[in-house]
Structure formats: structure tokens, C-alpha cells
Design an enzyme around this catalytic site. Structure first.
Site, PDB file in Angstrom:
ATOM      1  N   ASP A  21      40.706  48.631  43.130  1.00 16.26           N
ATOM      2  CA  ASP A  21      39.719  49.244  43.820  1.00 16.26           C
ATOM      3  C   ASP A  21      39.069  49.976  44.495  1.00 16.26           C
ATOM      4  O   ASP A  21      38.179  48.721  45.543  1.00 16.26           O
ATOM      5  CB  ASP A  21      38.939  47.072  43.070  1.00 16.26           C
ATOM      6  CG  ASP A  21      37.583  47.206  42.352  1.00 16.26           C
ATOM      7  OD1 ASP A  21      36.598  48.307  42.581  1.00 16.26           O
ATOM      8  OD2 ASP A  21      36.619  45.652  42.649  1.00 16.26           O
ATOM      9  N   ASP A 232      34.791  54.952  40.877  1.00 16.18           N
ATOM     10  CA  ASP A 232      35.320  53.395  40.627  1.00 16.18           C
ATOM     11  C   ASP A 232      36.341  52.892  39.643  1.00 16.18           C
ATOM     12  O   ASP A 232      36.486  53.648  38.748  1.00 16.18           O
ATOM     13  CB  ASP A 232      33.887  52.167  40.322  1.00 16.18           C
ATOM     14  CG  ASP A 232      34.267  50.524  40.367  1.00 16.18           C
ATOM     15  OD1 ASP A 232      35.180  50.553  40.808  1.00 16.18           O
ATOM     16  OD2 ASP A 232      33.579  50.357  39.696  1.00 16.18           O
TER      17      ASP A 232
END
Length: 361
Positions: A21, A232
Site C-alpha cells: 500500500d 496508490d
């Protein structure tokens, strides 16, 4: 769709599955054996089996309330241990104790002890590898100045596609094209800005060869910090602020309007969805291109623009940021398939290179 890496944690190492992440900071592992509410549980980490595991006490500076590294302040629990709670934009959460632990890649390759979360409650069965620019992220703590990943094309069966993840130099980086990251000083901090995200200078979007009428400022942070464009890996879909989303939707309506599924919104964020023949819809839409400075582009071929979401319904993998409660644009992993994405922290830049990601291993 999540990017899962298996990492050797502790001494001797216990393999833990973690979601890669780039949009969050704190890394955490599962430290409980209760079955989570969703997917079947993976093996939890057992601290008692590791000689390098230690717990962070309440007296540690990290445990002072309102440390700005956490979405909720850390607190002192009844055992005088440092308790953390972490909430993510998609509504998932994790809470537990802050600990220190090493990653042991080989007997000669270990990280120093890293601050991690040891989750006793969480809404996911896996941990998180927090990779953003924050001081507690995995790259910051492990002194990693460059990393890259290659997202494989998604398969109908979850978990069946394998990509690649590099810490350090990537052997094919000479083929990458780079854009400079936008960085923000302490004095430029604005309420809606995430200064720890990988912010890139996006300038426009093309669909089927047509450049959409979106002013470039829509992709940059405004005076209040809204509008930054982030890469992201932890977000599946791409999210756009209204000024960009509305232009994309207008073009989709112009090209395939009659085929749009009426009054349907997937996951409360995406309303460009279809019941019909996906190949035909893709042919009518053409490819989509995200444009950046210096002529750098991410080209999303028509066959990878549309996601199979549920019960034969397919949606363009783009949602409205506003519906997510986000103030910026997010390039999600759905639009990073068959793409090397490299984060070169030493040179403050992000590189892109097309690849057959599932064939690299």
C-alpha cells in the site's frame, strides 16, 4: 483486487501476507487467531516464536497522544502497552499494539528492528505494508531508497495472477520513463493535502484518441490542498475529482450512452457500468491515456479499462473521489496492470514501464 506480498517477519522468519500500500504509512501484521469477518484467515504471526520481537511501552515517545502519524491517536492500554487504531479511506480498520520486529530475508540480510502494528482486531485477514513517504513507512524505516512493482493482468480467479516486487534497483529500469514527484514542505501543509502520498504531475486524459476538456489545474493541489493526483497501489479503482470525472462521463455517454446501465452505482462510487458485451463496449470506447509532464503517459488498453464487478455487470474502473470522501485524484492498481511502477525516493521521481507482468516470475 489487492497486491499481496509475502514477507519473512521475525527471527526465525514467519511468512506473513501483506497488502502493498503506497497510500498509507504504518505497516502491521496479524497477531491474533480469531477468524476475521471476511476472507478466510491467513496464518497469524506468533510473537512468542520470535527472538527479535519486542513490545513498545506507553513511555515511548511514539505513544504520546496526537502523534500526527496515525489517523487516531495512540493510547495507553490497561497493560501499559502502546495501543494504536488505524482507519483507511475505504472503511477498513486495524487496531492492536505497536511493536518492534525485524524482517529476515536471509541470515545476512535483515532490516533493523522496525516499528509495526501487531493487530488484534482488523477487518482484513492480511497485514499492510505501508509504503508512503512517512517516517514510519517501511521504506523510511528500512532505509530503502527505491522500490518497484509490476501488477499482473487480473484473472477471473482471485489470487491466480502473480506479479513482481523489487526492493532496490530494478534490472530493467533503463526502459522506464520518469516524472518528478511533487513534494510539499511543512509550510505548504493544507487541510485536504496528503503530503506523504506519491503525488505526480498529471496533466490530462484521452479516451479513444480524443483529449478531454479538463484544465490541467484539476490534477494539481489547489490552495486548500484538494486536487493532488496520487499513485496508490492500495486502491483498486482510479478516483477523479468531479471536474475530471464529469468530463470522462460525458465522453463515455457520447460514445456508448445507450449501453450504460441505468440508475446503477457500484460500491456507491462508480456509475459508468454496463450489462452488455464488454468487448464491443471496449471497441467503441477505445484506449484511455493518462498524460503527465514531459510527454510521459500511462496507456490503458481498452480491454483493461472495464472491470467485472458483480453478476455479469462491468464498470469503467473509475469512481468519484467525492463519494469516497477523498479530495484528490487517485490512480488505482486497476489502471496499473502490465506496468512497472518504480518509486525512486532518492531522486523524488516515479517511473513507468510497460511489461508482461505475469510472465516476469
Amino acid at each position: 483486487m489487492a497486491l499481496i506480498v509475502s514477507l519473512p517477519i521475525g527471527t526465525p522468519p514467519q511468512i506473513q501476507q501483506m497488502v502493498l500500500d503506497t497510500g498509507s504509512q504504518l505497516s502491521w501484521i496479524q497477531c491474533h487467531n480469531k477468524a476475521p469477518k471476511k476472507t478466510p484467515p491467513t496464518t497469524s504471526f506468533d510473537p512468542s516464536l520470535s527472538s527479535s520481537f519486542s513490545i513498545i511501552p506507553c513511555t515511548h515517545p511514539l505513544c504520546k497522544p496526537r502523534v500526527p502519524d496515525f489517523t487516531l491517536p495512540t493510547t495507553c492500554d490497561q497493560n501499559r502497552l502502546c495501543h494504536y487504531s488505524y482507519f483507511y479511506a475505504d472503511g477498513t480498520y486495524a487496531e492492536g499494539n505497536l511493536v518492534r520486529e525485524k524482517l529476515t530475508f536471509s541470515p545476512s540480510q535483515t532490516t533493523p528492528p522496525l516499528t509495526l502494528g501487531c493487530a488484534t482486531e482488523s477487518s482484513d485477514s492480511r497485514g499492510i505494508l505501508g509504503m508512503n513517504l512517512g517516517r514510519l513507512s517501511f521504506p523510511s524505516q528500512a532505509k530503502i531508497t527505491k522500490f518497484s512493482y509490476c501488477v499482473p493482468v487480473r484473472q477471473p480467479r482471485p489470487g491466480s495472477a502473480t506479479g513482481s516486487f523489487y526492493l532496490g534497483n530494478n534490472p530493467v529500469s533503463n526502459r522506464f520513463r520518469y516524472v518528478n514527484m511533487l513534494t510539499f514542505t511543512q509550510s505548504q501543509r493544507m487541510p485536504n493535502l496528503d503530503p506523504l502520498a506519491y503525488t505526480v504531475p498529471m496533466q490530462g486524459i484521452r479516451i479513444g484518441g480524443k483529449k478531454l476538456n479538463i484544465p490541467p489545474y484539476v490534477f494539481k493541489p489547489n490552495a486548500g490542498g484538494s486536487g493532488q493526483t496520487m499513485v496508490d497501489s492500495g486502491s483498486e479503482f482510479t478516483f477523479l475529482v468531479d471536474e475530471a470525472y464529469d468530463r470522462v462521463r460525458e465522453e463515455v455517454v457520447r460514445l456508448v450512452g445507450p449501453k450504460l446501465k441505468k440508475d446503477y452505482v457500484y460500491g456507491d462510487v462508480a456509475d459508468m457500468c454496463f450489462d452488455g458485451d464488454v468487448i464491443e463496449i471496449g471497441r467503441l470506447l477505445g484506449d484511455m491515456v493518462f498524460e503527465f509532464e514531459k510527454g510521459v503517459e500511462i496507456v490503458i488498453p481498452k480491454e483493461r479499462m472495464i472491470a467485472d464487478v458483480e453478476g455479469g455487470v462491468h464498470c469503467l474502473g473509475i469512481g468519484r473521489s467525492e463519494r469516497l470522501g477523498a479530495a484528490g485524484n487517485i490512480i488505482g492498481n486497476f489502471h496499473q496492470q502490465n506496468l512497472w511502477v518504480e518509486f525512486d525516493l532518492a531522486n523524488h521521481r516515479v517511473g513507468f514501464g510497460e511489461a508482461e507482468c505475469s510472465r516476469l516470475g
